[in-house]
Design an enzyme around this catalytic site. Structure first.
Site, PDB file in Angstrom:
ATOM      1  N   HIS A   1       3.472  41.156  47.762  1.00 24.70           N
ATOM      2  CA  HIS A   1       4.150  42.431  47.980  1.00 24.70           C
ATOM      3  C   HIS A   1       5.600  42.144  48.366  1.00 24.70           C
ATOM      4  O   HIS A   1       5.884  41.135  49.004  1.00 24.70           O
ATOM      5  CB  HIS A   1       3.461  43.199  49.107  1.00 24.70           C
TER       6      HIS A   1
ATOM      7  N   ASP B   1      -0.826  55.811  54.620  1.00 22.90           N
ATOM      8  CA  ASP B   1       0.441  55.196  54.173  1.00 22.90           C
ATOM      9  C   ASP B   1       1.022  55.976  53.007  1.00 22.90           C
ATOM     10  O   ASP B   1       2.237  56.186  52.940  1.00 22.90           O
ATOM     11  CB  ASP B   1       0.234  53.731  53.770  1.00 22.90           C
TER      12      ASP B   1
HETATM   13  N1  URA Z   1       7.196  48.492  50.644  1.00 20.81           N
HETATM   14  C1  URA Z   1       6.185  49.201  51.201  1.00 20.81           C
HETATM   15  O1  URA Z   1       5.070  49.214  50.695  1.00 20.81           O
HETATM   16  N2  URA Z   1       6.438  49.883  52.309  1.00 20.81           N
HETATM   17  C2  URA Z   1       7.632  49.891  52.902  1.00 20.81           C
HETATM   18  O2  URA Z   1       7.768  50.518  53.910  1.00 20.81           O
HETATM   19  C3  URA Z   1       8.692  49.151  52.315  1.00 20.81           C
HETATM   20  C4  URA Z   1       8.441  48.451  51.179  1.00 20.81           C
END
Ligand code: URA
Length: 433
Positions: A82, A161
């Site tokens: 990620h 999220d």
């Molecule tokens: N990528 C994510 O998934 N979340 C963030 O807050 C910043 C980058």
């Protein structure tokens, strides 16, 4: 307990306790807290911060807000990757097919654009037909079948999220360490991989503007990872200027395809080989990082990585004719050159400004519900340390609206800083945490 008291506590700089954090995450996910109340709390967190305990609690509650996947039927070691976000960041699209072509399973859920940064899912959707919304069972089946799947975060994976991420994007609350750490780690914990490699971007085009903050964020994410039994490695990468040359959705897909065919700019090569070498190591497929880098380059040169990308696109319903012939991608109506009025060397190319120009052209969202224009963006011709003559083309603006395009030409010219003396290229890999 009520949300007003929780907002007031954080507004006044107090530490939130476990019950307050749990209440906020659960009730906002269920829709019992409004967007404007959540926005007030998120803004208070942005301004007053959260300590390590609060951040960890927030992360774990967000991870628990939906399904926690079990990927153990795919392999004992599933590695996820990620990025904390950047401008022109198409690393996942290039690197993950390479990793899959080396026989390492890739089960990757990616995000949409955030703030001035682009998102892998928006980019992949510029390939006509490519499906990013796939049920979890099918996602796992695809990985078992062809070794790779890249999809959007499913509806029930860290839904807290999903909501907070989209909200932060539109209330200028992205660049906050506890919010970034909890956003990334909640998704990574819920997505089921037991090893995680994070690309922590640093510089003008990143949310962490300096190395010290990037190290702090890395340590925060590593410690959350270890609490959740996820081995985590952070690679700090330079994001002062955009990655590669293309910024914008289909423009970046075209650049990614070129890279998979072997035409790779130096910065992209360094990033994919470094991050990739750690992914291979964590997957248990090679302890020697230099050998791992060679394996990556070999599978680009022998065409296996490109073939894997074709297979991925086909398997997810995308039209592979676009991948085979990038001329098929719809072009923006106006392609406007940005011409240098001076001579010298590029000293700075402010990636954040470039990202914002691209968003204003329509490549990103200003409101949660906005749609994006896949064809618009920027293709750079000159980057930091390049020599410039008067009249040289610094970049091309791809616009579908002439006025916006002309404004972008002016703004991009201002994003370049040109000096008389030669300039040294900046380092790309800034450290490993
Ligand atoms: N990528 C994510 O998934 N979340 C963030 O807050 C910043 C980058």
């Amino acid at each position: 307990m009520n949300i007003q008291d929780i907002i007031a506590n954080k507004r006044d700089g107090k530490k939130l306790n476990a019950d307050e954090i749990k209440y906020f995450v659960e009730e906002y996910t269920k829709g019992n807290i409004t967007d404007y109340q959540a926005a007030a709390l998120i803004m208070a967190i942005y301004i007053n911060g959260m300590d390590k305990d609060e951040t960890t609690l927030l992360t774990l509650e967000m991870a628990k807000s939906g399904d926690i996947l079990d990927l153990s039927t795919i392999s004992d070691n599933v590695v996820d990757k990620h990025s904390t976000g950047g401008v022109g960041d198409k690393i996942t699209i290039i690197l993950m097919p390479i990793i899959a072509s080396l026989g390492i399973p890739v089960a990757k859920m990616s995000g949409r654009g955030l703030g001035f940064t682009g998102g892998t899912i928006d980019k992949l959707e510029s390939i006509p037909g490519y499906r990013t919304e796939i049920k979890v069972e099918d996602f796992i089946k695809e990985v078992k079948k062809i070794g790779i799947s890249i999809i959007g975060q499913t509806a029930n994976l860290a839904p807290a999220d999903k909501k907070i991420y989209a909200l932060r994007d539109t209330i200028s609350c992205v660049g906050s360490m506890p919010l970034i750490a909890s956003s990334i780690m909640s998704k990574k914990i819920a997505a089921g991989a037991n090893k995680i490699v994070l690309d922590v971007t640093v510089g003008r085009g990143a949310f962490m503007k300096n190395k010290e903050d990037a190290i702090k964020l890395s340590n925060m994410m590593k410690s959350i990872g270890s609490l959740a039994n996820r081995e985590t490695v952070c690679v700090l990468t330079n994001m002062d200027e955009p990655v590669g040359y293309a910024i914008g959705n289909s423009l970046e897909i075209i650049e990614a395809i070129e890279c998979l065919k072997g035409n790779i700019p130096e910065d992209i090569k360094e990033i994919i080989t470094t991050i990739g070498s750690y992914i291979i190591k964590l997957a248990g497929k090679g302890d020697n990082l230099n050998d791992n880098k060679l394996k990556i380059l070999e599978n680009i040169n022998n065409g296996k990585a490109f073939d894997k990308f074709l297979e991925l696109v086909q398997n997810q319903g995308g039209n592979i004719e676009y991948v085979k012939n990038v001329e098929k991608f719809e072009k923006a109506k106006y392609i406007l050159p940005v011409t240098s009025k001076e001579e010298g060397y590029v000293y700075k190319l402010n990636a954040e400004k470039v990202g914002k120009i691209s968003v204003d052209l329509g490549a990103g969202r200003l409101r949660k519900e906005d749609s994006i224009d896949k064809a618009v963006g920027i293709v750079l011709n000159k980057k930091i340390a390049d020599k410039i003559n008067k009249g040289d083309i610094l970049a091309f603006i791809y616009a579908n609206n002439k006025q916006k395009g002309e404004k972008a030409v002016e703004e991009l010219l201002n994003a370049y800083e040109i000096v008389k003396e030669p300039v040294k290229k900046e380092e790309i890999i800034l450290g490993i945490v």
